[in-house]
Design a protein around this motif. Sequence first.
Motif, short mmCIF file in Angstrom:
data_model
loop_
_atom_site.label_atom_id
_atom_site.label_comp_id
_atom_site.label_asym_id
_atom_site.label_seq_id
_atom_site.Cartn_x
_atom_site.Cartn_y
_atom_site.Cartn_z
N SER A 199 0.83 -1.22 0.00
CA SER A 199 0.00 0.00 0.00
C SER A 199 0.86 1.26 0.00
O SER A 199 0.59 2.22 0.72
CB SER A 199 -0.95 0.02 1.21
N CYS A 201 3.21 4.24 -2.49
CA CYS A 201 3.09 4.97 -3.75
C CYS A 201 4.48 5.36 -4.21
O CYS A 201 5.14 6.21 -3.61
CB CYS A 201 2.23 6.22 -3.56
N THR A 257 -1.55 -4.00 -3.03
CA THR A 257 -2.50 -2.97 -2.61
C THR A 257 -3.92 -3.46 -2.84
O THR A 257 -4.14 -4.33 -3.70
CB THR A 257 -2.27 -1.64 -3.36
N THR A 294 -3.26 4.51 -3.55
CA THR A 294 -2.10 3.63 -3.72
C THR A 294 -2.36 2.58 -4.81
O THR A 294 -1.42 2.11 -5.46
CB THR A 294 -1.74 2.93 -2.40
#
Length: 344
Positions: A199, A201, A257, A294
């Motif tokens: 999760s 980015c 994610t 995400t």
Amino acid sequence: MKAAVPLVSLTLALALPWLGVAAPARAEPAPPAAVLAAAHLAPDGSGVIAVTEDSGGLLDMRVHSTAMDADIALKVLRAPDGSSPAPTLYLLNGAAGGSDASSWTDQTDIVDFFRDKQVTVVVPLGGSGSYFTDWRTDDPALGRVRWSTFLTQELPPIIDSALNGSGANAVAGISMAGTSVFQLALDAPGRYRAIGSYSGCARTSDPIGQAFVDAVVLRWHGNPANMWGPPGDPAWTANDPYLHADRLRGTAVYVSTGNGLPGPLDTLDGPGIHGSAAKLVGQLTSGGVLEAITDQCALALRDRLQTLGIPATFNLRPAGTHSWGYWQQDLHDSWPLFARALHG
């Protein structure tokens, strides 16, 4: 017939040396005093200052970081066989840095999960809102932030000396740290054989990515300009793993994610909810929004790595929020990839 059993055992025991086979000798993990005695200083003088054992068998270690001029707390799960060198898995907490019981050791089953696995697990505590990177300027709220130097240069040789490390390392992190694992791998090529982003980015310098970073840092009262400079500063692109993904070639990569929609663990009896309607609502709302972001980041990174011809494992769940229950499952699911990389 019962008498034949000990006879067979005795015969095998006598035969093993002649066959060139010896029963493997195992040793208990080193006690705290031995860990402290074995620990070497890092080249810059960083070193272990205290080691104790908690009631659950985890080591509480304090390591002085020369780069940050601060003492950093670690939770350490020792490899079960103290006689055999073990690789190290570093597990990074999210934006809270492990405060308020928001840590791998508080929220997941890592002690039970790794109990029979020959790996040392290290969970650093601290670093809230820091992105675990080296900031260019000391921050009035967050202080001297040099987490990348600590994690990639100071800490690994200390852990290897103190806990009979094999020199093989992997790193995984959640949320904010799901970005940091990429940055750490780029900062120290070859330091980590595998990275896991749960999760996170990877893209940080486009408008959406920069806004996401700003929100995380500001939540913990830090100034993002003290990290990578004002908007548009070249440091933002220099620290963007998406733009420099070609440098991940040769590293085992695992990315997972959800997509923000309610999933099987988003229920009143789900992990960490404890029947609290307020917690569940927060997980479904803010946790849903964060995970939707995400998810888009993960999709973009997947396409980027495919274009570059860099293999990676992506677990894009059809539902699920930004929460510990899913991250525990992510760790379980990614462990086979880590194990192959660490023991290969």
